[in-house]
Motif scaffolding. Sequence first.
Motif, mmCIF file in Angstrom:
data_model
loop_
_atom_site.group_PDB
_atom_site.id
_atom_site.type_symbol
_atom_site.label_atom_id
_atom_site.label_comp_id
_atom_site.label_asym_id
_atom_site.label_seq_id
_atom_site.Cartn_x
_atom_site.Cartn_y
_atom_site.Cartn_z
ATOM 1 N N GLU A 269 5.529 -1.252 -13.124
ATOM 2 C CA GLU A 269 4.407 -0.400 -12.734
ATOM 3 C C GLU A 269 3.431 -1.175 -11.862
ATOM 4 O OE1 GLU A 269 4.216 2.462 -16.725
ATOM 5 O OE2 GLU A 269 2.623 1.019 -16.302
ATOM 6 N N HIS A 270 2.718 -0.416 -11.012
ATOM 7 C CA HIS A 270 1.623 -0.971 -10.208
ATOM 8 C C HIS A 270 2.090 -2.181 -9.394
ATOM 9 C CE1 HIS A 270 -1.256 1.661 -12.241
ATOM 10 N NE2 HIS A 270 -0.675 1.319 -13.380
ATOM 11 N N CYS A 271 3.166 -1.979 -8.656
ATOM 12 C CA CYS A 271 3.696 -3.036 -7.785
ATOM 13 C C CYS A 271 3.634 -2.540 -6.338
ATOM 14 C CB CYS A 271 5.127 -3.394 -8.169
ATOM 15 S SG CYS A 271 5.311 -4.024 -9.840
ATOM 16 N N PRO A 272 2.529 -2.758 -5.635
ATOM 17 C CA PRO A 272 2.390 -2.222 -4.270
ATOM 18 C C PRO A 272 3.301 -2.880 -3.259
ATOM 19 C CG PRO A 272 0.517 -3.616 -4.820
ATOM 20 C CD PRO A 272 1.309 -3.466 -6.081
ATOM 21 N N GLN A 273 3.836 -4.059 -3.556
ATOM 22 C CA GLN A 273 4.673 -4.766 -2.594
ATOM 23 C C GLN A 273 6.169 -4.606 -2.865
ATOM 24 O OE1 GLN A 273 3.474 -8.860 -2.201
ATOM 25 N NE2 GLN A 273 1.295 -8.377 -2.313
ATOM 26 N N ALA A 274 6.520 -3.952 -3.949
ATOM 27 C CA ALA A 274 7.940 -3.780 -4.299
ATOM 28 C C ALA A 274 8.540 -2.651 -3.480
ATOM 29 C CB ALA A 274 8.073 -3.491 -5.790
ATOM 30 N N LYS A 275 9.588 -2.942 -2.735
ATOM 31 C CA LYS A 275 10.254 -1.962 -1.886
ATOM 32 C C LYS A 275 11.450 -1.353 -2.598
ATOM 33 C CE LYS A 275 8.843 -4.367 2.350
ATOM 34 N NZ LYS A 275 9.297 -4.990 3.623
#
Length: 453
Positions: A269-275
């Motif tokens: 959760e809450h991983c803005p950089q995970a593609k």
Amino acid sequence: MALDQQRNWTISMAESLQATKDKTAAAAKPHEQSTASFPIRDDDPKPHGYHSTEPAYLPDELLLEILSYVSHTPEAQKSLHTCCLLSRQWYTAALPYLYAYPKIYGKNYDPFVRTLCPSINLRVKDSPLASLVKVLNLGLLVHHSSKSVTARVLRRTEASLEEFVAPQASFAINSFAALSKSHNLRSLDLSLVSEAQPLDKLFSSLRSLKHLERLRFPRSSGFGAKTVDPDSIIWPPALKDLYLSGGIDANFLYGIVHFPPSLERLTIEHCPQAKSHAIRALLTTLSRARLPLKSLSLSHLPRLGISSLDPVLGLFPDLEELSVSVDYITPAIFNPDFQEWQSEDTPNFTNHKLRTLAFTNSGNPGVDDKFSPIDVLLTLDEGSFPNLRKVRIARSLGWERGETRDETEALIDRLVELGTKDYGEKTGVFAAMSTHQWRNANWKDWAGVWIID
């Protein structure tokens, strides 16, 4: 003759009453004489109207039984502190419960630190109370401490510490040494830490924690380095619950080449950089490991597409709980195309073990109509997911409003029908219960639709 007897009884009773009054007055005279020379003042203490008695003695076993219940109440800390003031026996019995699960906030943190750490030098003076602390939750602290004080408190409590929640601003690399020596630690929560931590140093500190079962990474940005050596990612051997969040990038996700063999719960959760491709690589690696994964949660991953997670159920046929944002799925989640994920096995949803399905909302606009109760109802009627009994829906999706409400009620009726059948035949979730547990169980707690915030 009867009158004479009555008169004699009345006279004797009157004499006895008068004798009692005379004795009482004679006993009060010495006290009056001793205080006659001192005038009565307005501020003199007034006599109380009760008699003081010695406190009743209770066996230590009974005290411990009472305190075990008191320690689980909402006002446990205040009640246990009061128990310590009753007597030495109560103090000795209640003190371990008082310090085992201390509730720490801004005002009481400094006295707590001075109690556990009376001296900066560890060899000068040690507090025996430090060995009583089992749960250290510093989640309510922001700027009430410093990094050195947090490290010092961890060093004092490392021998007995079982659960630790790190503070937001006062946790740093100088606490890693104390963490590596907390061999009884079972839960480590770093989700509130705002400062980026060196990933290689953290994994090196966690290697020796053989009893660690729950690990939550920080939500701070830039948590991982630009390049991650796969050999440095060695998980604690007993880890069962893993929470990945924060600035975890593709390099970190691709660097995970294996998982602990006992992993049962995974939350991303809450991983803005995970593609999308990095999340897929992670889940594919996890699926091929054949781990006993029972629960999976995926939400607030802004770089994922509208159907990035459709194949997730086919990857994990033994999954019992799934929580996923509708932002990243479509109704095709119940019939995914596995060619994109390069899966070797064809999914068979008629034998899937899924029991609880939760749909959340990550806040993207226009997703409230992507999924409807009819999609779940049709899947059940087709015979897929025979163990599904619980459906949890985010309130923002509007399943309890408008025309969708009738569809939700139809889904509830279907789930309740299946849950009633499970209870009557002692199958499904009731199969593993004992006869006593099964008879006292309420099937309504195991089947239906719940609206969550």
